[in-house]
Design a protein around this motif. Structure first.
Motif, short mmCIF file in Angstrom:
data_model
loop_
_atom_site.label_atom_id
_atom_site.label_comp_id
_atom_site.label_asym_id
_atom_site.label_seq_id
_atom_site.Cartn_x
_atom_site.Cartn_y
_atom_site.Cartn_z
N MET A 130 63.39 53.79 54.47
CA MET A 130 62.79 54.90 53.74
C MET A 130 62.22 54.42 52.39
O MET A 130 61.14 54.83 51.98
N GLN A 131 62.96 53.54 51.73
CA GLN A 131 62.50 53.02 50.44
C GLN A 131 61.23 52.20 50.59
O GLN A 131 60.28 52.35 49.80
N ILE A 132 61.19 51.36 51.62
CA ILE A 132 60.00 50.54 51.87
C ILE A 132 58.81 51.42 52.25
O ILE A 132 57.67 51.18 51.83
N GLY A 133 59.07 52.45 53.04
CA GLY A 133 57.99 53.30 53.50
C GLY A 133 57.40 54.20 52.44
O GLY A 133 56.31 54.75 52.62
N SER A 134 58.14 54.41 51.34
CA SER A 134 57.65 55.32 50.30
C SER A 134 57.11 54.58 49.08
O SER A 134 57.05 55.15 47.99
N LEU A 135 56.71 53.31 49.24
CA LEU A 135 56.16 52.56 48.11
C LEU A 135 54.85 53.20 47.64
O LEU A 135 54.05 53.67 48.45
N PRO A 136 54.60 53.21 46.34
CA PRO A 136 53.34 53.78 45.83
C PRO A 136 52.15 52.92 46.25
O PRO A 136 52.28 51.71 46.49
N PRO A 137 50.96 53.52 46.35
CA PRO A 137 49.78 52.75 46.77
C PRO A 137 49.35 51.70 45.75
O PRO A 137 48.71 50.72 46.11
N SER A 138 49.69 51.90 44.50
CA SER A 138 49.31 50.93 43.47
C SER A 138 50.07 49.63 43.67
O SER A 138 51.30 49.63 43.82
N THR A 139 49.36 48.51 43.69
CA THR A 139 50.00 47.21 43.88
C THR A 139 51.00 46.93 42.77
O THR A 139 52.13 46.50 43.02
N ALA A 140 50.59 47.18 41.52
CA ALA A 140 51.48 46.90 40.40
C ALA A 140 52.72 47.77 40.45
O ALA A 140 53.85 47.30 40.21
N ALA A 141 52.54 49.06 40.79
CA ALA A 141 53.70 49.95 40.86
C ALA A 141 54.62 49.55 42.00
O ALA A 141 55.86 49.62 41.87
N ALA A 142 54.08 49.13 43.13
CA ALA A 142 54.91 48.71 44.27
C ALA A 142 55.70 47.46 43.93
O ALA A 142 56.89 47.34 44.25
N VAL A 143 55.04 46.49 43.25
CA VAL A 143 55.75 45.26 42.86
C VAL A 143 56.86 45.60 41.88
O VAL A 143 57.98 45.06 41.97
N ALA A 144 56.59 46.50 40.94
CA ALA A 144 57.61 46.88 39.96
C ALA A 144 58.78 47.58 40.64
O ALA A 144 59.95 47.35 40.30
#
Length: 697
Positions: A130-144
């Motif tokens: 669930m955590q992996i599937g709800s990552l934000p579309p922004s690359t920087a936000a997902a990495v953070a």
């Protein structure tokens, strides 16, 4: 792994010579010592043409350097190639390279993690999905967001760590070229060394900004961190120059990004190895460099329209290349005060356009220097550059050779030939060529043979040089005596200098004709007396340097009357010479001299102006002048008028094309004073081109 020092080139030597090693390669120490000297002939011809068209010698030289020669690229061509490369770089690249690479690593890490979670059956795995599937579309936000995630897949964890490693290396590569490759696979110890270098560097720059003596501090810094700077700066100023240029290019790259790209980059920078500390140290470095080098371009930007992504380091390098190209464009423009071709950075030009471009620029610089130092240009009393007498002789020789080629209709140095018995010796000699019938100059021929044999052993007539006291002749030793006709001539060349000559493109051909005739008489017919007379609103006697440098002026009037007055005065001064009158014009007489010396102008031509011109022309005929009119243009009225004048004095009319004007005038002169003139063979046409031989070589 520490950034490696650049390897020194290995020396290679020949076997059996352990004490001596040699290294061979392309010569790179400056101009090629074996290259032939620059050829000034083409440059001088082009400069002379422009000067006769009204350019100053300085401007004419600049124009030639811009155009280049037949086999020599000019400044304009080099500038065109610089501009083309600049456009190609902008059209090929964009600035999303690092973002794309980070996104690819992130997508691969997420995919591998999903595979691992699908194999795990515990509840924590479902929560992780669930955590992996709800990552934000922004690359920087997902990495953070994944910074605290507990990775189950080793390969996914490795890819995520590569993101942080990549970001750190890219940020450093923006300020220190080559750091991305040097720090690949770096250890924690290597990263600590980078942090220490940045801290010491900022302290060094801040001490320098405070005005402190940083000599010892710089030496200590280079001793400890010199392997980060393979260019090995010699002092703080050189270090500042290289760092500021790179940092300014990095800032211009940032300015070229969209606001969304800048926000993403700033957020990602917080995840680089070392965390926020690395970004803080780099920001501090940028501030120090901007304060110490405010003259760098920190505010510029570029528009990239391509599809090939650039990383942060590579993009900074491209921005540096663009800055180099802009600087080269300015140098090649030569548009700033005091510009010289020595200003062109040949190393940068070679790096950006290749060694051939640098060779072209160096050759142009050598041409400029040679033209200034060869004596072809000198300064008059007014301080302005002008063509020297040496240059005038060289130009005249080239023009005369072109005239002779047109007259003969074939290539070759000898165009018209006569036997030595047809004239008397001039006192000059020249090397013999096939077909010469002039008598040998015996003293010069024997002297040439003696000097050649005294110079050392060489082949003579197919065999070795003799060692006895005898002198043996070879073909190259032979010189023949030049001859001149027994009859001297007083030549008056009248050239129309009214504005219509310049307006209709006849200005330069007129000047070329005068220079060719002047050169012929001064070099081959030294006993003849030539006077050049320009007639516009009024007439005046002119030296060849004055005529060739004469600017076209808007003056109404074609004062043939005044020109003929000056010509007749010239003929009277040489009573024993054969008068030859040559008139080049494109218009009817429209002005004359009044009784008090005032110029009277009337258009259409006034009958009194015509009558005075005809009277002086008949005066020339009474003095025995052979008259030839060279009519330029297709005006029927002018044609009828000149035909009428020619019939009154038993003269002739030639209507040459502009390209053949010089050949027509020179040919008429030769015929008028040779066998085709008075006393020539029966049936010979007056003014024919066969009359008098001359040598062009």
């Amino acid at each position: 792994m520490s950034p490696p020092r650049p390897e020194r080139p290995r020396r290679t030597g020949r076997p059996g010579r352990p004490g001596h090693r040699s290294r061979y390669g392309r010569y790179a120490g400056g101009p090629d010592p074996l290259a032939p000297p620059v050829d000034l002939g083409e440059a001088l011809d082009a400069i002379g043409e422009d000067v006769m068209a009204g350019y100053s010698p300085e401007r004419a030289m600049r124009e030639f350097l811009r155009r280049g020669g037949q086999d020599q690229a000019g400044l304009d061509e080099l500038a065109r190639r610089v501009a083309a490369k600049r456009r190609e770089m902008l059209d090929r690249h964009d600035l999303d390279g690092t973002m794309r690479e980070v996104r690819e690593l992130l997508d691969r890490a997420v995919l591998e993690e999903r595979k691992q979670l699908a194999r795990d059956l515990d509840d924590e795995a479902r929560f992780a999905e669930m955590q992996i599937g709800s990552l934000p579309p922004s690359t920087a936000a997902a990495v953070a967001e994944l910074s605290d995630y507990s990775w189950r897949s080793p390969s996914a964890r490795e890819d995520y760590e590569r993101i942080k490693d990549l970001l750190g290396r890219e940020l450093l590569d923006q300020r220190f070229a080559g750091m991305k490759q040097a720090l690949e696979g770096a250890t924690d110890e290597d990263r600590e060394r980078v942090d220490a270098m940045l801290g010491d560097l900022n302290e060094l720059l801040e001490a320098h900004a405070r005005g402190e003596d940083t000599t010892e501090l710089f030496d200590e810094f280079m001793d400890q961190h010199g392997d980060f700077f393979p260019e090995r700066p010699a002092n703080v100023e050189e270090l500042l120059d290289s760092l500021a240029q790179r940092a300014a290019a990095a800032q211009r790259m940032r300015n070229s990004m969209t606001q969304e790209q800048r926000d993403e980059l700033d957020a990602l920078a917080q995840q680089a190895f070392g965390g926020p500390g690395l970004q803080q140290a780099l920001s501090r470095l940028d501030q120090n460099l901007q304060s110490l080098r405010p003259g760098e371009d920190w505010g510029g930007s570029e528009r990239f329209d391509g599809e090939q992504g650039l990383g942060l380091g590579d993009g900074t390098g491209v921005l540096q290349d663009l800055a180099d190209l802009d600087e080269l464009a300015e140098q090649l423009s030569q548009a700033y005060p005091g510009a010289r071709l020595d200003d062109v950075d040949l190393d940068t030009l070679s790096r950006q356009l290749g060694p051939e471009a640098a060779v072209s620029a160096r050759t142009l610089a050598e041409l400029e220097q040679a033209l200034r130092e060869s004596g072809y240009l000198d300064r008059g009393t007014d301080g302005q550059l002008r063509l020297s007498p040496k240059a005038m002789r060289q130009l005249g020789k080239a023009l005369l050779k072109d005239v002779a080629t047109r007259m003969s209709g074939r290539q070759g140095a000898r165009d018209l030939r006569q036997a030595g018995a047809a004239g008397e010796r001039s006192g000059a000699s020249r090397p013999w060529e096939f077909g010469d019938t002039e008598p040998w100059d015996i003293p010069r021929t024997v002297t040439n043979a003696v000097l050649r044999q005294a110079g050392g052993p060489e082949t003579v007539a197919g065999g070795p040089a003799p060692t006895s006291g005898r002198v043996r002749l070879s073909v190259e030793d032979v010189e023949v005596q030049e001859t001149e006709a027994r009859t001297q001539a007083a030549v008056a060349l009248l050239v129309d200098t009214s504005f219509s000559m310049a307006m209709d493109g006849r200005w330069v051909p007129m000047k070329r004709t005068a220079l060719a005739l002047h050169t012929l008489i001064r070099s081959r017919f030294r006993g003849d007396a030539l006077q050049l007379i320009g007639f516009g609103r009024e007439a005046r006697v002119m030296e060849i340097e004055q005529l060739t440098a004469l600017d076209a002026r808007w003056e109404k009037g074609t004062n043939l009357h005044h020109g003929l007055l000056l010509a007749n005065r010239h003929f009277r001064r040489h009573p024993s010479a054969q008068p030859v009158l040559l008139i080049v014009t494109d218009g009817e007489p429209t002005s004359h001299l009044g009784p008090g010396g005032d110029v009277m102008f009337a258009y259409p031509p006034h009958p009194h102006t015509i009558a005075l011109s005809v009277r002086e022309l008949e005066g020339s005929a009474r003095l025995g002048a052979q008259t030839t009119f060279f009519r330029l243009g297709e005006d029927p009225g002018l044609a009828r008028f000149i035909e009428h004048l020619a019939r009154r004095v038993d003269g002739r009319v030639v209507a040459p094309e502009l390209d053949d004007l010089g050949a027509a005038v020179v040919g008429s002169y030769l015929g008028s004073r040779g066998p085709g003139g008075p006393g020539g063979p029966p049936g010979a046409e007056p003014g024919g081109w066969f009359g008098r031989g001359f040598w062009v070589g």
